[in-house]
Design an enzyme around this catalytic site. Structure first.
Site, PDB file in Angstrom:
ATOM      1  N   PRO A  10      35.017  42.921  51.328  1.00  0.00           N
ATOM      2  CA  PRO A  10      36.319  43.028  51.969  1.00  0.00           C
ATOM      3  C   PRO A  10      37.497  42.685  51.088  1.00  0.00           C
ATOM      4  CG  PRO A  10      35.106  41.119  52.779  1.00  0.00           C
ATOM      5  CD  PRO A  10      34.155  41.912  51.938  1.00  0.00           C
ATOM      6  N   ASN A  11      38.594  43.411  51.348  1.00  0.00           N
ATOM      7  CA  ASN A  11      39.904  43.243  50.719  1.00  0.00           C
ATOM      8  C   ASN A  11      39.975  43.770  49.286  1.00  0.00           C
ATOM      9  OD1 ASN A  11      41.205  41.830  52.998  1.00  0.00           O
ATOM     10  ND2 ASN A  11      39.739  40.217  52.515  1.00  0.00           N
ATOM     11  N   ARG A  18      46.776  43.105  45.408  1.00  0.00           N
ATOM     12  CA  ARG A  18      46.317  41.858  46.035  1.00  0.00           C
ATOM     13  C   ARG A  18      46.410  40.685  45.075  1.00  0.00           C
ATOM     14  NH1 ARG A  18      40.114  40.163  47.475  1.00  0.00           N
ATOM     15  NH2 ARG A  18      40.624  38.214  48.552  1.00  0.00           N
ATOM     16  N   TYR A  23      43.730  38.274  40.800  1.00  0.00           N
ATOM     17  CA  TYR A  23      42.835  39.430  40.657  1.00  0.00           C
ATOM     18  C   TYR A  23      43.307  40.463  39.642  1.00  0.00           C
ATOM     19  CZ  TYR A  23      40.925  37.359  44.854  1.00  0.00           C
ATOM     20  OH  TYR A  23      40.395  36.481  45.762  1.00  0.00           O
ATOM     21  N   ASN A  72      29.988  42.641  44.362  1.00  0.00           N
ATOM     22  CA  ASN A  72      31.062  41.689  44.579  1.00  0.00           C
ATOM     23  C   ASN A  72      31.212  41.568  46.083  1.00  0.00           C
ATOM     24  OD1 ASN A  72      33.362  40.213  44.952  1.00  0.00           O
ATOM     25  ND2 ASN A  72      34.501  41.211  43.306  1.00  0.00           N
ATOM     26  N   ALA A  75      34.562  37.832  50.309  1.00  0.00           N
ATOM     27  CA  ALA A  75      34.440  36.694  51.223  1.00  0.00           C
ATOM     28  C   ALA A  75      33.072  36.594  51.886  1.00  0.00           C
ATOM     29  CB  ALA A  75      35.527  36.782  52.287  1.00  0.00           C
ATOM     30  N   GLU A  96      25.463  39.120  40.994  1.00  0.00           N
ATOM     31  CA  GLU A  96      26.608  38.747  41.839  1.00  0.00           C
ATOM     32  C   GLU A  96      27.830  38.646  40.941  1.00  0.00           C
ATOM     33  OE1 GLU A  96      26.009  35.002  43.822  1.00  0.00           O
ATOM     34  OE2 GLU A  96      28.161  34.740  44.209  1.00  0.00           O
ATOM     35  N   HIS A  98      32.136  38.202  40.560  1.00  0.00           N
ATOM     36  CA  HIS A  98      33.453  37.851  41.113  1.00  0.00           C
ATOM     37  C   HIS A  98      34.501  38.043  40.020  1.00  0.00           C
ATOM     38  CE1 HIS A  98      31.487  36.118  44.599  1.00  0.00           C
ATOM     39  NE2 HIS A  98      30.677  35.491  43.782  1.00  0.00           N
ATOM     40  N   ARG A 105      38.495  27.509  42.232  1.00  0.00           N
ATOM     41  CA  ARG A 105      39.393  27.768  43.359  1.00  0.00           C
ATOM     42  C   ARG A 105      39.094  26.835  44.514  1.00  0.00           C
ATOM     43  NH1 ARG A 105      39.479  33.980  44.454  1.00  0.00           N
ATOM     44  NH2 ARG A 105      41.185  33.277  45.814  1.00  0.00           N
TER      45      ARG A 105
END
Ligand code: DHK
Length: 145
Positions: A10-11, A18, A23, A72, A75, A96, A98, A105
């Site tokens: 998502p996003n 964004r 990012y 990725n 969330a 995985e 990111h 963070r």
């Protein structure tokens, strides 16, 4: 030749606009091109969704069709046991990925369910890091063949 699956949660459709300080300004379309270029002759199935159900459906497709997964989960990384259960059914290599260094963070980004299945975890390389992830995934596939 079986494809690799590059799946985005998502996003990430908003990449480019964004939170660019986190990012960057690379768009999702540019990320797709980065992945396809890095994959060379290996076919790439590239998807993004804001739906947990759809993301899981694509993992199910990869179980039957795919040589490897670079995901990725965004969330859903930190919330979805259903996604973890789906990834556990996949027998090939899973990376995985990111864009940001999630460990630097907020604490909500520190506990990944997906990492309980992933063969490797990458974080903080930025969007261009997808190329490194693809290269690593291809190496994992090659070393298992
Ligand atoms: C992307 C997201 O959307 C966040 O929920 C993650 C990840 C970080 C990334 O850095 O690609 O926490």
């Amino acid at each position: 030749m079986k494809p690799i699956y590059v799946l985005n949660g998502p996003n990430l459709n908003r990449l480019g606009k964004r939170e660019p300080a986190i990012y960057g300004t690379t768009t999702l379309a540019e990320v797709e091109q980065i992945c396809r270029s890095a994959a060379g002759d290996r076919p790439v199935v590239f998807h993004q969704t804001n739906s947990e159900e759809k993301l899981i459906d694509w993992v199910h497709e990869a179980i039957d069709e795919g040589a490897g997964i670079l995901i990725n989960p965004a969330a859903f990384t930190f919330t979805s046991i259903a996604l973890l259960d789906a990834l556990k059914m996949f027998e090939g290599p899973v990376i995985e990925f990111h864009i940001s260094n999630v460990h630097r963070r907020e604490a909500i980004y520190h506990r990944s369910y997906v990492s309980m299945r992933a063969d490797a975890v990458m974080a903080g390389l930025g969007a261009t890091g997808y190329a490194t992830g693809i290269a690593a995934l291809l190496n994992m596939i090659e070393s298992r063949s």
